[in-house]
Design a protein around this motif. Structure first.
Motif, PDB file in Angstrom:
ATOM      1  N   PHE A 168      -4.670   9.327   1.931  1.00 34.34           N
ATOM      2  CA  PHE A 168      -4.031   8.123   1.415  1.00 34.34           C
ATOM      3  C   PHE A 168      -5.159   7.100   1.364  1.00 34.34           C
ATOM      4  O   PHE A 168      -5.572   6.563   2.381  1.00 34.34           O
ATOM      5  CB  PHE A 168      -2.921   7.728   2.398  1.00 34.34           C
ATOM      6  CG  PHE A 168      -2.126   6.510   2.045  1.00 34.34           C
ATOM      7  CD1 PHE A 168      -0.878   6.635   1.444  1.00 34.34           C
ATOM      8  CD2 PHE A 168      -2.591   5.233   2.354  1.00 34.34           C
ATOM      9  CE1 PHE A 168      -0.111   5.509   1.154  1.00 34.34           C
ATOM     10  CE2 PHE A 168      -1.834   4.111   2.063  1.00 34.34           C
ATOM     11  CZ  PHE A 168      -0.591   4.248   1.467  1.00 34.34           C
ATOM     12  N   GLN A 169      -5.698   6.906   0.169  1.00 36.67           N
ATOM     13  CA  GLN A 169      -6.935   6.132   0.052  1.00 36.67           C
ATOM     14  C   GLN A 169      -6.708   4.848  -0.730  1.00 36.67           C
ATOM     15  O   GLN A 169      -6.507   4.888  -1.933  1.00 36.67           O
ATOM     16  CB  GLN A 169      -8.008   6.962  -0.660  1.00 36.67           C
ATOM     17  CG  GLN A 169      -8.376   8.230   0.084  1.00 36.67           C
ATOM     18  CD  GLN A 169      -9.400   9.055  -0.658  1.00 36.67           C
ATOM     19  OE1 GLN A 169      -9.341   9.187  -1.876  1.00 36.67           O
ATOM     20  NE2 GLN A 169     -10.337   9.633   0.071  1.00 36.67           N
ATOM     21  N   ASP A 170      -6.721   3.733   0.002  1.00 37.50           N
ATOM     22  CA  ASP A 170      -6.672   2.427  -0.643  1.00 37.50           C
ATOM     23  C   ASP A 170      -8.108   1.922  -0.622  1.00 37.50           C
ATOM     24  O   ASP A 170      -8.535   1.235   0.291  1.00 37.50           O
ATOM     25  CB  ASP A 170      -5.734   1.504   0.145  1.00 37.50           C
ATOM     26  CG  ASP A 170      -5.581   0.145  -0.517  1.00 37.50           C
ATOM     27  OD1 ASP A 170      -6.367  -0.176  -1.436  1.00 37.50           O
ATOM     28  OD2 ASP A 170      -4.681  -0.609  -0.103  1.00 37.50           O
ATOM     29  N   SER A 171      -8.849   2.319  -1.640  1.00 34.75           N
ATOM     30  CA  SER A 171     -10.290   2.093  -1.620  1.00 34.75           C
ATOM     31  C   SER A 171     -10.663   1.024  -2.635  1.00 34.75           C
ATOM     32  O   SER A 171      -9.815   0.546  -3.380  1.00 34.75           O
ATOM     33  CB  SER A 171     -11.019   3.392  -1.954  1.00 34.75           C
ATOM     34  OG  SER A 171     -10.820   3.707  -3.319  1.00 34.75           O
ATOM     35  N   GLY A 172     -11.934   0.670  -2.656  1.00 33.59           N
ATOM     36  CA  GLY A 172     -12.401  -0.268  -3.663  1.00 33.59           C
ATOM     37  C   GLY A 172     -12.161   0.255  -5.064  1.00 33.59           C
ATOM     38  O   GLY A 172     -11.940  -0.510  -6.002  1.00 33.59           O
ATOM     39  N   ASP A 207       2.135   0.611   5.010  1.00 30.99           N
ATOM     40  CA  ASP A 207       2.907  -0.536   4.510  1.00 30.99           C
ATOM     41  C   ASP A 207       2.018  -1.587   3.859  1.00 30.99           C
ATOM     42  O   ASP A 207       2.387  -2.185   2.853  1.00 30.99           O
ATOM     43  CB  ASP A 207       3.706  -1.183   5.650  1.00 30.99           C
ATOM     44  CG  ASP A 207       4.857  -0.298   6.120  1.00 30.99           C
ATOM     45  OD1 ASP A 207       5.167   0.690   5.426  1.00 30.99           O
ATOM     46  OD2 ASP A 207       5.438  -0.600   7.189  1.00 30.99           O
ATOM     47  N   LEU A 208       0.829  -1.810   4.465  1.00 32.83           N
ATOM     48  CA  LEU A 208      -0.101  -2.787   3.889  1.00 32.83           C
ATOM     49  C   LEU A 208      -0.371  -2.459   2.423  1.00 32.83           C
ATOM     50  O   LEU A 208      -0.309  -3.319   1.550  1.00 32.83           O
ATOM     51  CB  LEU A 208      -1.439  -2.726   4.631  1.00 32.83           C
ATOM     52  CG  LEU A 208      -1.773  -3.770   5.676  1.00 32.83           C
ATOM     53  CD1 LEU A 208      -3.137  -3.443   6.269  1.00 32.83           C
ATOM     54  CD2 LEU A 208      -1.759  -5.169   5.096  1.00 32.83           C
ATOM     55  N   THR A 209      -0.666  -1.203   2.169  1.00 33.49           N
ATOM     56  CA  THR A 209      -0.958  -0.784   0.799  1.00 33.49           C
ATOM     57  C   THR A 209       0.296  -0.840  -0.061  1.00 33.49           C
ATOM     58  O   THR A 209       0.274  -1.373  -1.174  1.00 33.49           O
ATOM     59  CB  THR A 209      -1.521   0.655   0.798  1.00 33.49           C
ATOM     60  OG1 THR A 209      -2.733   0.665   1.539  1.00 33.49           O
ATOM     61  CG2 THR A 209      -1.780   1.144  -0.616  1.00 33.49           C
ATOM     62  N   MET A 210       1.389  -0.307   0.466  1.00 30.05           N
ATOM     63  CA  MET A 210       2.599  -0.228  -0.343  1.00 30.05           C
ATOM     64  C   MET A 210       3.131  -1.616  -0.697  1.00 30.05           C
ATOM     65  O   MET A 210       3.547  -1.862  -1.814  1.00 30.05           O
ATOM     66  CB  MET A 210       3.664   0.593   0.389  1.00 30.05           C
ATOM     67  CG  MET A 210       3.349   2.080   0.395  1.00 30.05           C
ATOM     68  SD  MET A 210       2.804   2.661  -1.234  1.00 30.05           S
ATOM     69  CE  MET A 210       2.980   4.411  -1.117  1.00 30.05           C
ATOM     70  N   ASP A 211       3.078  -2.547   0.289  1.00 28.77           N
ATOM     71  CA  ASP A 211       3.548  -3.906   0.028  1.00 28.77           C
ATOM     72  C   ASP A 211       2.693  -4.616  -1.016  1.00 28.77           C
ATOM     73  O   ASP A 211       3.191  -5.443  -1.780  1.00 28.77           O
ATOM     74  CB  ASP A 211       3.519  -4.742   1.320  1.00 28.77           C
ATOM     75  CG  ASP A 211       4.623  -4.348   2.297  1.00 28.77           C
ATOM     76  OD1 ASP A 211       5.566  -3.651   1.866  1.00 28.77           O
ATOM     77  OD2 ASP A 211       4.538  -4.729   3.484  1.00 28.77           O
TER      78      ASP A 211
END
Lengths: 431, 165
Positions: free
Chosen positions: A311-315, A170-174
């Motif tokens: 699922f990679q929310d990376s730099g 959710d953090l990433t999706m929001d």
């Protein structure tokens, strides 16, 4: 089959038997007990945004396709004609008002129901046409735009399956809500390598190898700091490994020492780029509060959604990476980059630059990861060593990103699934 | 000598130039190869499933300017470029070369390529076509635009684009 992990919690020793990564029998069991009842990723809803839009995909080795029907509902179909078997969808992507099998011209509407049969009068009156529509897996569900299927006859909901990591997802999706939401960008990375699929799962949530394998990448971002912003060397980065129920796990880094595509500029970026990043940060803080907004802007997370989706929310951007076995010693990777719909071209360029440099197949890191896992597979052939050791950090009070905590978590769930006999396999309900 | 060379037909001069740069790459003379590259270079390898994708707004495998391309060469010369250490053997075949002189003096080149890569007793072939822009440099050229579009649908036998195409 013997258990393929050795898990001695008294001594803190954890090992994986190498036959788990060489044996076709193990792959057969994985197909029956793991892939046939795990939630498996198919596509992102933005890829089939318009009525009639479709995408052809392979999931667990099966040809499938995802469609948004003319009423707006999402479907995933087995890509085979219920008549005699030919593939219905023979293009990777497009928009259709109906799907016609080229073999005998059976035609289906976008919801999968029969729309036309040539010379229908030649069939007997008792034909059960309702059951001759396109077939779907038993379960097709979406979470935050991510479409999954489950081939099992009975399973928990996707939301329950993901519950241990939902707050992270959710953090990433929001975070893209302030810029119109996420969409999958055109172009994807699709490649195969000659090693077992689980070696790349391990690699993708293993930060122990970063310093040893990715020296040339570190040199690049360090020396040429105009690109990825160099390092905020003064910052103490908190890097932890996390392991959750159901096999999900990964590592996070906070606050990021390098620029992040969404909302963390490097000192060396242009004034225009920094101003745009500032605007995004302000929107994040206004919408989600300073605390959560800052995590969105400055925390990088690499999460394995068990069994085979990263699922990679990376730099270097946000991506999903699907890792599928082709056979015991051959694996296919499919990797899609996502970006906020309303992101400026200036920041879009930075995002793509970062993604290419690190995790693209022509980048400065991914080719060496492929080399590492192929090298392991070749090493397995040597024999002489039965077990691989994965004991790093079993005594860490707080697991570090470089511990092998999250990798053990994957293997424990993998073994639990393989230990559980499969119920009767469901072919999927008629549409 | 130089007058004789310059009087060669454009197609011959271009073919000679391409053969020479292919030789340098196949022999891992990467610094010498960089000498043939213009500072305004744009070197692009599109994604296999999106060969016409805009490099600024979609995923491409490679989109190097001179800084990134120099960094690529630095990386490939390092023993830490594990995919290419020890270096693979490569052999490049360029055919169907067409060269068009532009009004501004540059030359637009298209060519088909096969690049064989051998390593660890495995063979991978990159098949595709080049679109290049060459600018005159004395009797020779410098490359200012290089796009290598792969015909393969995915990197099924390659695993990566670890060499310069």
């Amino acid at each position: 089959m013997e258990r393929l992990i050795y898990d001695d919690s008294d001594r803190g020793i954890f090992r994986v038997h190498r036959s788990s990564m060489t044996s076709p029998d193990v792959l057969k069991l994985e197909n029956e007990r793991l892939f046939a009842r795990s939630w498996l990723y198919v596509a992102h809803e933005s890829e089939i945004a318009e009525p009639g839009a479709f995408r052809r995909r392979t999931v667990a080795g099966r040809p499938m396709f995802a469609v948004r029907d003319l009423q707006g509902q999402i479907h995933v179909f087995f890509n085979t004609c219920p008549h005699r078997g030919a593939m219905i969808c023979r293009q990777d992507a497009g928009t259709a008002r109906s799907f016609q099998c080229f073999y005998h011209a059976w035609t289906f509407d976008t919801a999968g129901a029969i729309a036309g049969i040539p010379d229908r009068d030649s069939y007997p009156p008792g034909m059960d046409w309702k059951n001759l529509g396109l077939r779907s897996p038993a379960y097709v569900e979406s979470y935050r735009g991510l479409i999954f299927i489950n081939l099992a006859q009975q399973c928990e909901s996707l939301a329950d399956y993901l519950s241990p990591v939902r707050t992270l997802i959710d953090l990433t999706m929001d975070s893209a809500d302030v810029l119109g939401g996420w969409e999958v960008l055109a172009g994807s990375s699709q490649y195969r390598f000659k090693a077992n699929w689980k070696l790349m799962i391990e690699n993708s949530i293993d930060n122990y190898h970063f310093d040893t394998v990715h020296e040339t990448y570190k040199q690049y971002i360090g020396n040429d700091n105009k690109r990825l912003g160099g390092m905020r060397k003064d910052l103490k980065e908190e890097r932890i490994g996390f392991a959750h129920p159901k096999g999900h796990g990964g590592f996070s880094m906070w606050p990021s020492r390098t620029a992040r595509a969404l909302a963390l500029a490097a000192e060396t970026w242009s004034a225009a780029e920094c101003a745009e990043i500032d605007a995004v940060r302000t929107k994040l803080f206004e919408r989600f509060g300073e605390e959560r907004g800052l995590v969105m802007a400055e925390q990088s997370r690499s999460i394995l959604i068990f069994p085979n989706l990263l699922f990679q929310d990376s730099g270097t951007g946000f991506r999903v990476r699907q890792i599928e076995p082709v056979d015991a010693e051959l694996t296919e990777v499919r990797q899609w980059e996502l970006a906020p719909r309303d992101e400026s071209l200036l920041l879009r360029r930075r995002r793509l630059e970062g993604a290419r440099a690190f995790l693209g197949p022509g980048g400065f890191a991914s080719p060496d990861d492929v080399e590492a896992v192929e090298s392991c597979q070749m090493g397995f052939r040597a024999g002489g060593v039965e077990w691989s050791d994965i004991s790093r950090g079993t005594r860490s009070a707080v697991p570090k990103d470089t511990d092998e905590h999250q990798i053990r978590n994957f293997w424990r769930e993998w073994q639990a699934q393989l230990d559980t006999p499969q119920a009767t396999f469901a072919l999927g309900a008629a549409s | 000598m130089s007058a004789a060379v310059i009087s060669e037909p454009l197609s011959v001069r271009v073919a000679t130039f391409l053969a020479r740069e292919a030789w340098l790459l196949d022999n891992w003379r990467l610094d010498d190869w960089l000498e043939l590259i213009d500072d305004d270079i744009r070197y692009v390898v599109p994604a296999t499933d999106c060969p016409t994708g805009d490099a600024d707004n979609s995923v491409v495998f490679i989109n190097d300017d001179i800084t990134m391309l120099r960094a690529r060469v630095t990386r490939l010369k390092s023993r830490h470029a594990h995919r290419e250490y020890p270096a693979s053997r490569t052999r490049r075949f360029l055919t169907n070369v067409l060269a068009d002189q532009q009004d501004d003096g540059s030359v637009h080149v298209t060519a088909s390529f096969q690049v064989y890569r051998f390593r660890n007793r495995e063979t991978a072939v990159y098949v595709g076509y080049y679109e290049m822009t060459l600018v005159p440099d004395g009797t020779s050229f410098r490359i200012t635009r290089r796009k290598a579009t792969l015909d393969q649908e995915a990197l099924d036998e390659h695993g990566a684009v670890s060499i310069i195409l």
